[in-house]
Design a protein around this motif. Structure first.
Motif, PDB file in Angstrom:
ATOM      1  N   ALA A 193       0.828  -1.208   0.000  1.00  0.00           N
ATOM      2  CA  ALA A 193       0.000   0.000   0.000  1.00  0.00           C
ATOM      3  C   ALA A 193       0.863   1.259   0.000  1.00  0.00           C
ATOM      4  N   ASP A 194       1.950   1.252   0.778  1.00  0.00           N
ATOM      5  CA  ASP A 194       2.849   2.402   0.795  1.00  0.00           C
ATOM      6  C   ASP A 194       3.508   2.599  -0.573  1.00  0.00           C
ATOM      7  N   LEU A 195       3.876   1.491  -1.203  1.00  0.00           N
ATOM      8  CA  LEU A 195       4.486   1.574  -2.531  1.00  0.00           C
ATOM      9  C   LEU A 195       3.483   2.136  -3.541  1.00  0.00           C
ATOM     10  N   ALA A 196       2.233   1.653  -3.492  1.00  0.00           N
ATOM     11  CA  ALA A 196       1.201   2.148  -4.415  1.00  0.00           C
ATOM     12  C   ALA A 196       0.975   3.639  -4.220  1.00  0.00           C
ATOM     13  N   LEU A 197       0.983   4.074  -2.969  1.00  0.00           N
ATOM     14  CA  LEU A 197       0.803   5.494  -2.687  1.00  0.00           C
ATOM     15  C   LEU A 197       1.964   6.310  -3.236  1.00  0.00           C
ATOM     16  N   ALA A 198       3.184   5.799  -3.066  1.00  0.00           N
ATOM     17  CA  ALA A 198       4.366   6.506  -3.563  1.00  0.00           C
ATOM     18  C   ALA A 198       4.365   6.590  -5.091  1.00  0.00           C
ATOM     19  N   LEU A 199       3.778   5.594  -5.760  1.00  0.00           N
ATOM     20  CA  LEU A 199       3.757   5.574  -7.218  1.00  0.00           C
ATOM     21  C   LEU A 199       2.875   6.682  -7.806  1.00  0.00           C
ATOM     22  N   ARG A 200       1.953   7.207  -7.015  1.00  0.00           N
ATOM     23  CA  ARG A 200       1.074   8.255  -7.514  1.00  0.00           C
ATOM     24  C   ARG A 200       1.850   9.502  -7.933  1.00  0.00           C
ATOM     25  N   GLY A 201       3.004   9.720  -7.318  1.00  0.00           N
ATOM     26  CA  GLY A 201       3.781  10.904  -7.626  1.00  0.00           C
ATOM     27  C   GLY A 201       4.476  10.871  -8.967  1.00  0.00           C
ATOM     28  N   ARG A 202       4.499   9.686  -9.617  1.00  0.00           N
ATOM     29  CA  ARG A 202       5.144   9.533 -10.923  1.00  0.00           C
ATOM     30  C   ARG A 202       6.585  10.040 -10.897  1.00  0.00           C
ATOM     31  N   CYS A 203       7.303   9.685  -9.826  1.00  0.00           N
ATOM     32  CA  CYS A 203       8.710  10.081  -9.691  1.00  0.00           C
ATOM     33  C   CYS A 203       9.614   8.860  -9.813  1.00  0.00           C
ATOM     34  N   GLN A 204      10.880   9.113 -10.087  1.00  0.00           N
ATOM     35  CA  GLN A 204      11.855   8.039 -10.088  1.00  0.00           C
ATOM     36  C   GLN A 204      11.966   7.448  -8.689  1.00  0.00           C
ATOM     37  N   MET A 205      12.436   6.203  -8.630  1.00  0.00           N
ATOM     38  CA  MET A 205      12.622   5.539  -7.350  1.00  0.00           C
ATOM     39  C   MET A 205      14.009   4.935  -7.264  1.00  0.00           C
ATOM     40  N   ARG A 206      14.567   5.003  -6.079  1.00  0.00           N
ATOM     41  CA  ARG A 206      15.797   4.271  -5.791  1.00  0.00           C
ATOM     42  C   ARG A 206      15.395   3.033  -5.002  1.00  0.00           C
TER      43      ARG A 206
END
Length: 319
Positions: free
Chosen positions: A144-157
């Motif tokens: 759920a935290d990952l899905a929420l973070a994906l909303r920002g459409r930003c790169q990820m490390r």
């Protein structure tokens, strides 16, 4: 956005109850196939809507079902938009409660069962279970935290351990989204412009960066996933010819899927088949068939199976 499209579709059906797939596709600016997928998702979620075939057919909302989708909250619409997920997967995304809330609202709008349910709904007859047998959630991070973070459409490390490696690697990726497949979760992202599939079971940590994700303009989550899925399920160019007991053929088809083909008719209880792999090391999968299988060709695969079986036998020697 799919949630808003589902809302629009419901409102259109409430006003007319029956609309052709072509008209819906035109009004919602999507393909007819997308409309059918949306209808299937809504039916799975318990909405009394279905596709009727024939010259006078179309998308139909059952008579007496007075849905007012404007009463649904945005989160409830989101729960409907991922209606293909089972209860365990919805719980992982923290959507179980809102999904139940949406279901209660729809049930309330349909009135008493005796008034509106002369026949059972699809939700009474079809149960979708996405988890594999004997499986548990193996995600290494909070989905759920990952899905929420994906909303920002930003790169990820991400800190990720590749299959077969003991050490974690740090990667900067451009994410498209996540996919639930047979009870397992995957992050779909571009790594240096190439689509990759990252099993969440081996994803140790993720961090959202300030830079926007650089996504290929002609790609989205579904298109990248389709390519990766086809690549993963393709039989491969390394063909292995085997002799297999007929009684284990059904088991082999379940385990090997599209990898097994060119199966001959059984002769004295044995049949032959061709199995496609991407490399010779993959033949170790065949060890699980024990004495119910014999690798016939090529010689390199036969020799590799011999070596693997010998190592296994030596390791279990009781002397």
């Amino acid at each position: 956005m799919k949630a808003s499209r589902l809302l629009h579709l419901l409102l259109l059906l409430q006003t007319r109850q029956r609309i052709t797939t072509t008209e819906l596709a035109t009004r919602l600016e999507v393909s007819r196939r997308t409309i059918l997928r949306d209808v299937e998702a809504l039916s799975t979620a318990g909405v009394p809507v279905y596709a009727e075939r024939g010259r006078n057919g179309g998308i139909v909302l059952l008579p007496g079902a007075r849905l007012n989708a404007s009463h649904l909250e945005p989160r409830e619409l989101e729960a409907l938009s991922v209606a293909g997920l089972d209860s365990a997967q919805l719980e992982t995304l923290r959507l179980s409660a809102v999904r139940e809330s949406a279901a209660l609202k729809m049930a309330a709008r349909q009135g008493p069962a005796s008034e509106s349910r002369d026949q059972p709904q699809l939700s009474d007859l079809v149960l979708v279970e996405g988890n594999a047998w004997f499986s548990e959630s193996d995600a290494g991070v909070d989905v759920a935290d990952l899905a929420l973070a994906l909303r920002g459409r930003c790169q990820m490390r991400i800190l990720y351990r590749r299959s077969g490696e003991e050490q974690d690697s740090t990667l900067v990726v451009d994410p498209y989204g996540i996919v639930a497949k047979s009870g397992r979760w995957y992050l779909i992202a571009d790594d240096h412009g190439t689509g990759r599939l990252f099993a969440l079971a081996r994803l140790r940590k993720f961090e959202t960066l300030n830079a926007p994700a650089t996504l290929r303009p002609d790609q989205n989550l579904r298109s990248v996933w389709a390519t990766l899925k086809e690549r993963t399920e393709s039989p491969g160019k390394f063909s292995v010819r085997v002799r297999l007991k007929e009684s284990r053929l059904d088991l082999a088809r379940r385990i090997l899927g599209t990898r097994i083909h060119e199966v001959t008719d059984a002769d004295k209880g044995w049949c032959t088949a061709t199995i496609g792999y991407h490399d010779i090391e993959s033949v170790r999968q065949l060890l699980q068939f024990g004495d119910n299988i014999e690798v016939l060709a090529p010689p390199s695969a036969r020799a590799r199976i011999h070596q693997l079986a010998k190592d296994l036998a030596d390791r279990h020697c009781t002397d």
